[in-house]
Design an enzyme around this catalytic site. Structure first.
Site, mmCIF file in Angstrom:
data_model
loop_
_atom_site.group_PDB
_atom_site.id
_atom_site.type_symbol
_atom_site.label_atom_id
_atom_site.label_comp_id
_atom_site.label_asym_id
_atom_site.label_seq_id
_atom_site.Cartn_x
_atom_site.Cartn_y
_atom_site.Cartn_z
ATOM 1 N N GLY A 21 0.951 -1.275 0.006
ATOM 2 C CA GLY A 21 0.152 -0.134 0.202
ATOM 3 C C GLY A 21 0.796 1.301 0.131
ATOM 4 O O GLY A 21 1.896 1.202 0.097
ATOM 5 N N GLY A 72 2.523 3.938 1.330
ATOM 6 C CA GLY A 72 3.021 3.920 2.820
ATOM 7 C C GLY A 72 3.423 5.298 2.964
ATOM 8 O O GLY A 72 4.063 5.811 4.169
ATOM 9 N N GLY A 98 7.174 7.426 6.568
ATOM 10 C CA GLY A 98 6.382 8.125 5.480
ATOM 11 C C GLY A 98 7.122 9.392 4.718
ATOM 12 O O GLY A 98 6.369 10.045 3.991
ATOM 13 N N ARG A 141 -1.966 -0.799 -9.749
ATOM 14 C CA ARG A 141 -0.990 -1.703 -9.947
ATOM 15 C C ARG A 141 -1.414 -3.002 -9.873
ATOM 16 O O ARG A 141 -2.498 -3.342 -9.536
ATOM 17 C CB ARG A 141 0.435 -1.647 -8.822
ATOM 18 C CG ARG A 141 0.570 -0.069 -8.663
ATOM 19 C CD ARG A 141 0.450 -0.022 -7.201
ATOM 20 N NE ARG A 141 0.920 1.597 -6.806
ATOM 21 C CZ ARG A 141 1.953 2.157 -6.850
ATOM 22 N NH1 ARG A 141 3.065 1.360 -7.064
ATOM 23 N NH2 ARG A 141 2.046 3.378 -6.918
ATOM 24 N N ASP A 176 4.087 -4.699 -7.449
ATOM 25 C CA ASP A 176 3.565 -3.454 -6.886
ATOM 26 C C ASP A 176 4.039 -2.280 -7.516
ATOM 27 O O ASP A 176 3.289 -1.252 -7.250
ATOM 28 C CB ASP A 176 3.659 -3.274 -5.393
ATOM 29 C CG ASP A 176 5.309 -3.346 -4.904
ATOM 30 O OD1 ASP A 176 5.801 -4.188 -5.422
ATOM 31 O OD2 ASP A 176 5.538 -2.507 -4.042
ATOM 32 N N ASP A 193 6.946 4.633 -9.905
ATOM 33 C CA ASP A 193 7.861 4.398 -8.723
ATOM 34 C C ASP A 193 9.423 4.248 -9.175
ATOM 35 O O ASP A 193 10.015 3.062 -9.472
ATOM 36 C CB ASP A 193 7.359 2.874 -8.144
ATOM 37 C CG ASP A 193 5.987 3.023 -7.558
ATOM 38 O OD1 ASP A 193 5.533 4.228 -7.347
ATOM 39 O OD2 ASP A 193 5.637 1.842 -7.041
HETATM 40 C C1 LIG Z 1 10.273 3.506 -5.605
HETATM 41 C C2 LIG Z 1 9.109 2.705 -5.212
HETATM 42 O O1 LIG Z 1 8.030 3.220 -4.770
HETATM 43 N N1 LIG Z 1 9.320 1.431 -5.111
HETATM 44 C C3 LIG Z 1 8.419 0.251 -4.605
HETATM 45 C C4 LIG Z 1 8.588 -0.827 -5.472
HETATM 46 O O2 LIG Z 1 8.671 -1.873 -4.739
HETATM 47 C C5 LIG Z 1 9.377 -2.040 -3.619
HETATM 48 C C6 LIG Z 1 9.364 -3.389 -3.187
HETATM 49 O O3 LIG Z 1 8.241 -3.920 -3.593
HETATM 50 C C7 LIG Z 1 8.546 -1.180 -2.605
HETATM 51 O O4 LIG Z 1 9.483 -1.215 -1.398
HETATM 52 C C8 LIG Z 1 8.800 0.354 -3.241
HETATM 53 O O5 LIG Z 1 8.214 1.217 -2.470
#
Ligand SMILES: CC(=O)N[C@H]1CO[C@H](CO)[C@@H](O)[C@@H]1O
Ligand SMILES: *[C@@H]1O[C@H](CO)[C@@H](O)[C@H](O)[C@H]1NC(C)=O
Ligand SMILES: *[C@@H]1O[C@H](CO)[C@@H](O)[C@H](O)[C@H]1NC(C)=O
Ligand SMILES: *[C@@H]1O[C@H](CO)[C@@H](O)[C@H](O)[C@H]1NC(C)=O
Ligand SMILES: *[C@@H]1O[C@H](CO)[C@@H](O)[C@H](O)[C@H]1NC(C)=O
Ligand SMILES: *[C@@H]1O[C@H](CO)[C@@H](O)[C@H](O)[C@H]1NC(C)=O
Length: 585
Positions: A169, A171, A205, A269, A339, A349
């Site tokens: 989720g 975070g 966070g 996702r 994710d 991400d």
């Molecule tokens: C940069 C980012 O948000 N990466 C996420 C992608 O996956 C990793 C591991 O599953 C997460 O810890 C990250 O938050």
């Protein structure tokens, strides 16, 4: 002759089953001029300021006052049941897609470290002047809520490094709301680094300046390279202390918090669906699927009994295309967990990503990833793994017959990828039409690049800039990457093959070939050392290099004086070799 097997692993060559000829359409942006060709001369002095504006902005239409800027959360809140539990504390969440969660304001003073004019004006319809206001600093960092915003944190799960990791989720991200712009596009605004949510697990966070600068620069750079991606509108830095163990070696350092305002058409996702399937929330799974297909896959009819299958087939196709595009620019995502894989097949991400410099299929951007699970050459297989997990998540809503068909669709993934890779690398070499030897010419070149450790970006770029005559004469003045490549003992053989192939292209001139190639082979990518240098300054509140990089990477296909002066197309400096990617984010 040497084995080309390792090249096949990189999945470039095996295109024997492929015949159709495509006109490449690399540009993903809604307007047609996102790749400005520098068709006059490679050394043209065009500065980014003189290049055409990407948007027809008539200032009077832009929103001048942030208090007039309204987003909406209605659609999402009405579509799904909310989290029954109230309160911003860490917990296991059930039976919902989102939890309400208020951002935690960053401790000031706040500073605007970077802003994307293209996103601010072109996506959010905001006048750039508003970004200079105190209000903007608050709105874009979680200190004040936009009109209409009901901030939410999204519940998702995921497979991390091969294993089911349970609830993950948002975070440290807050969804602010949707905005429909004057072009009729709907975008979702999200803050990253804006404080704890019910999904923060052991995290604080926050995001630090280092990782936020990287995300801001890279997501914008990828967009201008024509790769589907989330966008970044702004980057705000604070004085709030944040503790990080940068290299996971027990060395904890105090850094500063930062927030990126990110934009995407959707942030759902693979893991968004997985968590529902895993916890048996099948009605909700169906609800989310219906929402995603209705909102984002307009060609899928809501009454179609096969709609989930069609959805799956679309995601399989577009994921294959996306990873091929990553490979075309040497991009390694670094954490391809389910994710981090978007259902809309956009890049999301940005963590320990990297652009490959020396050509190496085993290039791993995350220095802690010892097994090379997410090496650049492994991305295609990881994509397959993730799509298998998506199929598992969809299975509860598919009939047995549909599940069988979905497996067949997944079998086609590798072919789609290879077909696309083949097209892309043909275009990178300026090849028109389709000849039997094309796969071999491509694989041969990559193998030579691997053997000679040639720079990926600049080898292709310099092949685009050099004339056939100069290449024939082996005059590599200023062509440092080609100079490296030419040390290969089979270089002449390859050159003869390439010349023969190119000479048989009807109605094609050498200048046309060069121009075609220059429009798909960037001269500038966000090399790790470039980001690192900008970050070091940013950490001292000097954002000039972030701005410079952002400006230059907005025109990656155009030779720019400032970029040349900064050495962005030159052989990387020696200190770059010793650099490690700062992983904790
Ligand atoms: C940069 C980012 O948000 N990466 C996420 C992608 O996956 C990793 C591991 O599953 C997460 O810890 C990250 O938050
Ligand atoms: C942009 O502006 C030009 C000149 O004012 C106009 O001809 C063109 O139609 C506009 N394009 C769009 C997409 O509005
Ligand atoms: C696959 O995806 C690509 C990239 O989005 C698109 O251009 C193509 O039309 C798609 N193919 C099919 C069969 O849907
Ligand atoms: C880098 O790889 C290691 C080992 O697989 C992993 O534990 C770590 O989370 C990765 N870093 C990031 C930022 O994902
Ligand atoms: C080599 O190429 C450079 C740059 O294109 C040119 O200025 C120079 O005259 C060439 N040298 C020879 C020996 O052809
Ligand atoms: C090349 O140009 C000629 C004359 O314009 C045209 O007839 C022919 O079809 C072209 N060939 C190709 C392969 O485009």
């Amino acid at each position: 002759m040497w084995s080309i097997y390792s090249v096949l692993v990189f999945a470039l060559a095996a295109a024997s089953s492929f015949t159709p000829v495509y006109v490449l359409e690399f540009c993903q942006s809604p307007d047609s001029d996102c790749h400005s060709d520098d068709d006059t001369a490679s050394n043209s002095q065009s500065s980014p300021h003189t290049a055409k504006s990407r948007w027809n902005v008539s200032a009077s239409n832009l929103v001048q006052d942030l208090d007039q800027f309204r987003v909406s959360c209605k659609k999402l809140i009405e579509a799904f049941p909310g989290d029954e539990v109230d309160g911003n504390f860490i917990r296991t969440v059930k039976d919902c897609i989102f939890s309400k969660s208020i951002p935690t304001p960053l401790k000031g003073p706040l500073r605007l470290a970077a802003v994307s004019k293209d996103a601010i004006e072109g996506i959010l319809d905001l006048d750039m002047a508003v970004t200079q206001s105190e209000d903007f600093l608050l709105y874009a960092s979680g200190g004040r809520l936009l009109l209409g915003s009901v901030p939410l944190a999204h519940r998702y799960g995921g497979h991390q490094f091969g294993y089911w990791a349970g609830q993950l989720g948002d975070g440290r991200a807050h969804y602010l709301g949707q905005y429909t712009n004057r072009k009729g596009e709907t975008w979702e605004l999200q803050l990253k680094g804006s404080g704890k949510t019910p999904y923060s697990r052991s995290g604080d966070g926050r995001a630090v300046i280092r990782s936020s600068v990287r995300e801001f620069l890279c997501s914008e750079a990828m967009y201008f390279l024509g790769v589907p991606t989330s966008r970044a509108a702004s980057l705000i830095v604070s004085e709030e202390p944040v503790l990080r163990d940068q290299f996971y070696n027990g060395n904890v350092k105090t850094e500063r918090g930062a927030v990126v305002l990110r934009l995407a058409k959707s942030w759902f996702r693979i893991g968004s669906l997985e968590i529902l399937a895993q916890s048996g929330e099948i009605d909700l799974l169906r609800k989310l699927l219906n929402f995603v297909t209705d909102e984002h896959f307009p060609s899928i009819s809501s009454g179609d009994p096969d709609k989930y299958l069609v959805f799956y087939s679309t995601v399989v196709n577009e994921t294959a295309h996306l990873i091929a595009q990553w490979m075309s620019v040497g991009f390694a995502h670094g954490v391809c967990n389910t994710d981090n894989f978007s259902l809309l097949s956009i890049t999301i991400d940005y963590g320990p990503f990297g652009f490959m410099e020396l050509y190496d299929p085993n290039f791993v951007p995350n220095t802690s990833d010892d097994e090379g699970r997410y090496s650049i050459g492994a991305q295609v297989n990881v994509g397959l793994f993730n799509l298998e997990k998506l199929l598992v998540a969809l299975s509860p809503v598919l009939t047995l017959k549909q599940q069988k068909e979905a497996k067949m669709i997944l079998k086609g993934y590798t072919d789609i990828y290879q077909m696309r890779i083949h097209q892309i690398f043909k275009a990178k070499l300026g090849l028109l039409g389709e000849k039997e030897e094309d796969s071999y010419i491509i694989a041969f070149l990559l193998k030579m690049m691997e053997d000679t450790q040639s720079d990926f970006t600049m080898t292709f770029r310099q092949l685009s800039e050099i004339s056939q005559l100069q290449l024939r004469n082996r005059n590599f003045t200023q062509m440092w990457a080609l100079d490296d490549l030419s040390s290969h003992k089979h270089f002449s053989d390859w050159l003869s093959m390439y010349f023969l192939r190119v000479s048989r292209q009807e109605n094609d001139t050498d200048l046309d070939r060069q121009n075609r190639m220059k429009s798909v082979n960037p001269r500038y990518v966000l090399r790790n050392w470039m980001a690192e240098s900008a970050i070091r300054k940013a950490e001292k509140n000097d954002f000039s290099e972030v701005e410079l990089l952002h400006r230059i990477l907005s025109f990656p296909f155009v030779t720019q004086e400032t970029a040349e002066e900064a050495g962005y197309a030159a052989r990387p400096p020696l200190w770059a070799k010793r650099l490690k990617v700062s992983c904790s984010s």
